[in-house]
Design an enzyme around this catalytic site. Structure first.
Site, short mmCIF file in Angstrom:
data_model
loop_
_atom_site.label_atom_id
_atom_site.label_comp_id
_atom_site.label_asym_id
_atom_site.label_seq_id
_atom_site.Cartn_x
_atom_site.Cartn_y
_atom_site.Cartn_z
N HIS A 96 1.02 -1.10 -0.15
CA HIS A 96 -0.28 0.02 0.56
C HIS A 96 0.88 1.13 0.03
O HIS A 96 1.28 2.03 0.94
CB HIS A 96 -1.18 -0.13 1.59
CG HIS A 96 -1.72 1.34 1.43
ND1 HIS A 96 -3.12 0.46 1.24
CD2 HIS A 96 -2.07 2.26 0.65
CE1 HIS A 96 -4.42 2.34 1.30
NE2 HIS A 96 -3.19 2.45 1.32
N HIS B 10 1.27 5.46 -2.32
CA HIS B 10 0.40 5.96 -3.10
C HIS B 10 2.21 7.11 -3.41
O HIS B 10 3.13 7.89 -2.78
CB HIS B 10 -0.06 7.47 -2.24
CG HIS B 10 -0.94 6.61 -1.73
ND1 HIS B 10 -2.45 6.71 -2.30
CD2 HIS B 10 -1.08 5.89 -0.79
CE1 HIS B 10 -3.23 5.81 -1.93
NE2 HIS B 10 -2.75 5.43 -0.56
N LEU B 11 2.38 6.45 -5.14
CA LEU B 11 3.73 7.17 -5.62
C LEU B 11 2.72 8.37 -6.35
O LEU B 11 3.80 9.19 -6.65
CB LEU B 11 4.21 6.02 -6.61
CG LEU B 11 4.72 4.67 -5.46
CD1 LEU B 11 5.98 4.16 -6.48
CD2 LEU B 11 5.84 5.63 -4.53
N ARG B 12 2.26 9.11 -6.57
CA ARG B 12 1.37 10.02 -6.79
C ARG B 12 2.08 10.62 -8.10
O ARG B 12 1.65 11.56 -8.77
CB ARG B 12 2.40 11.33 -6.17
CG ARG B 12 2.88 11.23 -4.42
CD ARG B 12 0.65 10.86 -4.36
NE ARG B 12 1.19 11.57 -2.63
CZ ARG B 12 -0.12 11.44 -2.08
NH1 ARG B 12 -1.25 10.89 -2.87
NH2 ARG B 12 -0.32 11.04 -0.42
N ASN C 18 -4.50 6.82 -6.75
CA ASN C 18 -6.11 7.93 -6.52
C ASN C 18 -4.03 8.99 -7.17
O ASN C 18 -4.46 9.85 -6.56
CB ASN C 18 -6.10 8.02 -5.14
CG ASN C 18 -4.58 8.32 -4.33
OD1 ASN C 18 -4.06 7.01 -4.61
ND2 ASN C 18 -4.76 8.62 -3.33
N ASP D 56 -8.60 3.02 -3.24
CA ASP D 56 -8.55 3.56 -1.39
C ASP D 56 -8.35 5.00 -2.01
O ASP D 56 -8.62 6.02 -2.47
CB ASP D 56 -7.07 2.88 -1.78
CG ASP D 56 -6.04 3.37 -0.48
OD1 ASP D 56 -7.00 3.10 0.75
OD2 ASP D 56 -5.16 4.58 -0.42
N HIS E 86 -5.50 -0.62 5.69
CA HIS E 86 -5.00 0.05 7.00
C HIS E 86 -5.95 0.04 7.75
O HIS E 86 -6.71 1.22 8.45
CB HIS E 86 -5.13 1.49 6.38
CG HIS E 86 -5.21 2.19 5.69
ND1 HIS E 86 -6.96 2.37 5.96
CD2 HIS E 86 -5.17 3.01 4.29
CE1 HIS E 86 -7.59 3.25 4.69
NE2 HIS E 86 -6.42 3.75 4.02
N ASP F 227 1.09 2.66 3.92
CA ASP F 227 0.54 3.76 3.44
C ASP F 227 1.29 4.71 3.29
O ASP F 227 1.10 6.00 3.62
CB ASP F 227 -0.51 3.82 4.46
CG ASP F 227 -2.13 4.52 3.62
OD1 ASP F 227 -1.58 4.57 2.69
OD2 ASP F 227 -3.15 5.36 4.62
N HIS G 33 3.46 14.09 0.97
CA HIS G 33 3.40 15.47 0.52
C HIS G 33 4.68 16.55 0.75
O HIS G 33 5.87 16.15 1.26
CB HIS G 33 2.13 16.12 1.75
CG HIS G 33 0.90 14.58 1.30
ND1 HIS G 33 -0.07 15.15 0.18
CD2 HIS G 33 -0.23 14.20 2.03
CE1 HIS G 33 -1.27 14.29 0.58
NE2 HIS G 33 -0.97 13.80 1.64
#
Lengths: 313, 427
Positions: B58, B60-62, B92, B152, B232, B305, B309
């Protein structure tokens, strides 16, 4: 007293002695407000920025008058007159203001923690004029000062009831901290939907029925009910709220003799407080407004002369 | 067979100091230390622990869309340095990964920056544009290379749509990962609902926002006799529901993150936006329940997760700051603190970070036996490091660990026989 604080963010920063010192200073400044020429040169040359991101008329006016009576230069900025409207973030707005070297920044903001956020980043004093649901320390200090003018040394042990939307009230949070810090007994009255989470751990008594809650009280503070709470489903309608949580003369008859009624304003007459009660002889609501100017004069004085007193700079 | 092309000397494997012989991406054998090997590339392990390559189910590589927060190159660099052999990247992005075009783009970007790994496995959106209105083209996503499906970040609140998604995905053999959060109960929340939110005047998210949705998924999985993987998990109520489900034989698996095993809502005090994460950090009681659950296997796997940012986004008042903690760089060190405190043992880490995720997401298995893929890392548990923005390989510097000194350092990461990370600071 050498004032040890750079910023005023919440009441829990202050010791009971410091709170009483603010009252003492406010008492002295109140005298200026009754003179024919209501201005002293105490803060001449100091710059105070009133940065009111969340709209407010009374608190801003109160600070503005307080600053001007002490000869400070005050400048007013709102969300619509600042670059926040152009998408600038709070940090950049504040740093821009800081670059103009104010001595204090008075902040009103709709987000809890906004004052602390700026205080960490600015070298000038930050005075919290209300942040979200978190804190409104100058309101609590003026509430305390108002009562101290009546009760004097006998404040300790007095019983205070706060009625209404505690969950979303920065005034309630700051009042609870101030009154309990000075040894008063605080009782809260609200439907469960308007109580903050974790209130069981607060040093207060929660009595959900206003009639029962009124017994034995020396002062009752009514909180403004924001009309959007009904839209959020926290209460059925204003009529039902007013019937169960609106303060009336009948409630006051159950309280201690000489009970006082307060409201931080602006009021919804006939909702959280009976219309006539607000103007009655037990009401301190306009005294609170006067006390607000004196208290804010005291606070501006303490925070703006802090460095000079301690010999810094 | 031509003999080893890489020998890693002096690695500690199950209590023994060994030399690991690697040949053409496979483990050839564990040789006794000192055995003279043929001429080939050699790396000295200096006695560090040998662990199977980690899988992060899990992240998030954006990329595409939010490359200023992270891109696939920087995210995989953080994964490589963190000891991961594979990561599953959530959908996402912008555009959302709900088409073969986006999936293929992500795989291409991964291959371009990290041709030898760590591997990026895209997770396809369950519903088009993550809107929860209609199914995404799940078969197309599967064919393009997605290893799992998930909404997600945007939980599917319509139970009928969720049911159809589970049914449709089961024909494809793809696991469905569900982010459990009731949108009504969670509206506007920025932290856990409880003592701290009440004091700070912040809108809290009650644990039932998660557990209610967990209960729904369990009942749905039982009714359909189909698997659901719960993302999560953060609270005791959910743990107890999952334990109940597993006893009944419901095909439920679940994950949690190091931050839920280590930190509580107290960390938000002072309006610390670095501790703002969704689901939020809960209470000490929830932490205790989660620790027991990972020990007992009620919660199957650990994931980061990883939610990078930009600094300026987290440098904001609480309501404005985005949710998320950057986790790939710190995951193994944070997990190791649990071993140091006797909460987990070394084999738990191998199970939670490697064996079970490989099973759940049908990745190649990796038990480090001769003939197995050479996916392993060397971890020096005695080293310490101080978390600074500069040392983090992720572009996301948003971790509450900033400034802290953490135990354990990855020294070497080998994927498929290729060295994807080697800490050059050790001679």
């Amino acid at each position: 007293m050498l004032w040890p604080h750079k910023d005023l963010l919440c009441i829990s920063q202050l010791t009971p002695a410091e709170i009483l010192h603010v009252f003492e200073m406010a008492r002295r400044f109140a005298e200026i407000n009754s003179r024919p020429i209501k201005k002293v040169p105490t803060l001449k040359g100091k710059t105070v920025v009133l940065f009111f991101v969340e709209p407010s008329t009374r608190t801003k006016t109160s600070f503005d008058i307080a600053g001007k009576r002490l000869s400070a230069d005050t400048y007013s900025l709102t969300a619509s007159t600042s670059s926040l409207r152009k998408g600038e973030n709070l940090k950049d707005s504040a740093l821009t203001l800081q670059a103009m070297h104010p001595d204090a920044l008075v902040l009103r903001h709709q987000q809890s923690g906004a004052a602390a956020f700026l205080a960490r980043r600015l070298s000038c004093s930050v005075i919290n004029a209300g942040d979200g649901w978190h804190a409104h320390p100058t309101q609590a200090l003026l509430d305390g000062f108002t009562l101290s003018e009546i009760w004097g040394e006998a404040m300790t042990g007095k019983n205070i009831l706060i009625v209404g939307d505690i969950a979303h009230s920065r005034v309630a949070r700051s009042d609870v901290q101030l009154f309990t810090s000075l040894g008063m007994n605080v009782r809260l009255c609200a439907p469960k939907t308007l109580l903050p989470s974790g209130v069981d751990g607060w040093p207060v008594e929660v009595v959900p029925d206003l009639t029962a809650a009124s017994r034995g009280m020396d002062a009752v503070i009514c909180l403004r009910l924001q009309l959007e709470r009904q839209q959020a489903g926290l209460l059925p309608d204003l009529r039902e709220y007013a019937r169960h949580f609106g303060l009336t003369a009948a409630h006051l008859r159950l309280a201690n003799p000489g009970v006082r009624v307060m409201h931080p304003g602006p009021m919804n007459r006939g909702v959280e407080i009976d219309a006539a009660l607000a103007d009655g002889e037990q009401s301190l609501i306009l005294d609170q407004v006067s006390a607000g100017v004196a208290t804010r004069m005291a606070l501006l004085f303490l925070y703006l002369t802090r460095k000079d007193q301690t010999g810094e700079e | 067979m031509s003999g080893p092309d890489l020998i890693v000397n002096n690695a500690l494997w199950q209590g023994d100091m060994v030399d690991v012989w690697v040949d053409q991406g496979r483990i050839l054998r564990f040789a006794p230390v000192g055995e003279v090997g043929p001429v080939c590339r050699k790396i000295d392990g200096h006695g560090a622990l040998l662990l199977p390559g980690l899988v992060d189910g899990h992240v998030h590589l954006r990329e595409p869309g939010f490359e200023y927060k992270e891109d696939i190159a920087s995210g995989l660099a953080a994964a490589a340095g963190g000891g991961f052999r594979a990561v599953l990247a959530m959908a996402n992005t912008n555009p959302v990964n709900d088409s073969a075009a986006v999936t293929t783009f992500m795989l291409d970007q991964a291959f371009r920056s990290h041709p030898h790994g760590p591997l990026l496995h895209p997770v396809g959106a369950l519903t088009r544009n993550l809107e929860g209105q209609e199914l995404a083209p799940l078969a197309e996503l599967s064919e393009a290379g997605c290893k799992a499906l998930s909404n997600d970040g945007m939980p599917v609140s319509n139970p009928d749509l969720f049911r159809r998604a589970l049914e449709y995905a089961s024909d494809l053999g793809l696991p469905v990962i569900d982010h459990c959060e009731d949108p009504h109960l969670a509206t506007g929340a920025v932290m856990n609902e409880g003592r701290v939110s009440g004091l700070m005047g912040l809108k809290g998210q009650p644990v039932v926002a998660e557990s209610l949705h967990v209960a729904r998924d369990i009942l749905m999985a039982e009714y359909l006799n189909l698997p659901v993987h719960l993302a999560h998990i953060s609270c005791r109520q959910s743990v107890e529901l999952i334990a109940w489900a597993k006893q009944r034989g419901v095909r439920i698996t679940a994950e949690t993150c190091p931050h839920y095993l280590l930190w509580t809502e107290d960390m938000v005090e002072g309006y610390n936006t670095l501790a703002k994460v969704n689901p939020p950090l809960r209470t000490a009681d929830d932490v205790e329940a989660l620790r027991q659950a990972v020990r007992q296997g009620i919660i199957d796997i650990l994931v980061t997760d990883h939610a990078p940012h930009a600094d300026h986004e987290k440098e904001a008042p609480m309501d404005d700051a985005p949710n998320g903690i950057s986790g790939l760089d710190t995951a193994l060190s944070l997990s190791w603190t649990l071993v140091q405190r006797g909460i987990l043992v070394l084999d738990d880490l191998c199970r939670l970070w490697s064996r079970r995720p490989a099973e759940i997401f049908s990745l190649r298995k990796n038990s480090l036996a001769p003939g197995d893929p050479a996916d392993f890392l060397l971890f020096d548990p005695d080293a310490t490091w101080t978390v600074t923005p500069q040392i983090l390989r992720s572009k996301g510097k948003n971790t509450p660990c900033l400034g802290q000194t953490l135990p354990g350092r990855v020294r070497l990461n080998v994927v498929d026989g290729h060295t994807v990370f080697h800490d050059a600071t050790v001679p």
